[in-house]
Design a protein around this motif. Structure first.
Motif, mmCIF file in Angstrom:
data_model
loop_
_atom_site.group_PDB
_atom_site.id
_atom_site.type_symbol
_atom_site.label_atom_id
_atom_site.label_comp_id
_atom_site.label_asym_id
_atom_site.label_seq_id
_atom_site.Cartn_x
_atom_site.Cartn_y
_atom_site.Cartn_z
ATOM 1 N N HIS A 33 61.832 10.505 -22.308
ATOM 2 C CA HIS A 33 60.882 11.310 -23.086
ATOM 3 C C HIS A 33 59.807 11.878 -22.158
ATOM 4 N N LEU A 82 48.367 7.060 -18.208
ATOM 5 C CA LEU A 82 49.116 6.418 -19.289
ATOM 6 C C LEU A 82 50.256 5.604 -18.685
ATOM 7 N N TYR A 138 53.942 13.478 -18.090
ATOM 8 C CA TYR A 138 54.461 12.123 -17.972
ATOM 9 C C TYR A 138 55.902 12.108 -18.428
ATOM 10 N N LEU A 149 55.983 4.572 -18.425
ATOM 11 C CA LEU A 149 55.775 5.983 -18.101
ATOM 12 C C LEU A 149 55.479 6.159 -16.626
ATOM 13 N N CYS A 187 59.121 9.143 -19.352
ATOM 14 C CA CYS A 187 59.466 7.733 -19.532
ATOM 15 C C CYS A 187 60.622 7.382 -18.603
ATOM 16 N N VAL A 193 49.823 15.789 -21.309
ATOM 17 C CA VAL A 193 48.596 15.201 -21.821
ATOM 18 C C VAL A 193 47.416 15.805 -21.083
ATOM 19 N N ILE A 241 52.469 3.469 -21.093
ATOM 20 C CA ILE A 241 53.429 3.062 -22.120
ATOM 21 C C ILE A 241 53.921 4.285 -22.892
ATOM 22 N N CYS A 242 55.223 4.418 -22.996
ATOM 23 C CA CYS A 242 55.847 5.528 -23.714
ATOM 24 C C CYS A 242 55.595 5.377 -25.214
ATOM 25 N N PRO A 243 55.126 6.449 -25.880
ATOM 26 C CA PRO A 243 54.889 6.363 -27.323
ATOM 27 C C PRO A 243 56.186 6.350 -28.147
ATOM 28 N N GLU A 244 57.309 6.738 -27.545
ATOM 29 C CA GLU A 244 58.591 6.777 -28.250
ATOM 30 C C GLU A 244 59.291 5.419 -28.250
ATOM 31 N N CYS A 245 59.410 4.799 -27.066
ATOM 32 C CA CYS A 245 60.201 3.564 -26.969
ATOM 33 C C CYS A 245 59.412 2.390 -26.394
ATOM 34 N N GLU A 246 58.137 2.624 -26.077
ATOM 35 C CA GLU A 246 57.259 1.626 -25.457
ATOM 36 C C GLU A 246 57.751 1.204 -24.076
#
Length: 73
Positions: A14, A27, A7, A37, A9, A18, A29-34
């Motif tokens: 990013h 997925l 994935y 993705l 962003c 996974v 939503i990016c876990p870094e900046c929301e």
């Protein structure tokens, strides 16, 4: 064995890998900046090289799909 998906962003760039089941939701939503993705698709991991692959390639050398020539005189 479950496949690995990549994935990236759209907002911050990013990237992450996974391991997910085929039935898992993608997925979003990016876990870094929301941010948002997207799933990246890679080339196929199996490449067949050579002159070709035929149905009789896996048979023993004693069998053939061509009938043997008659030797009776």
């Amino acid at each position: 064995m479950m496949p690995t998906y990549v994935y990236a962003c759209k907002d911050c760039g990013h990237a992450m890998e996974v391991v997910q089941s085929f039935s898992d939701e993608a997925l979003t939503i990016c876990p870094e900046c929301e941010g948002s993705l997207r799933k990246k698709f890679n080339s196929v991991g199996v490449v067949f090289k050579g002159t070709g692959f035929y149905r009789n390639d896996s048979r023993s050398s004693g069998s053939s799909s061509v009938p043997a020539a008659s030797t009776s005189a």
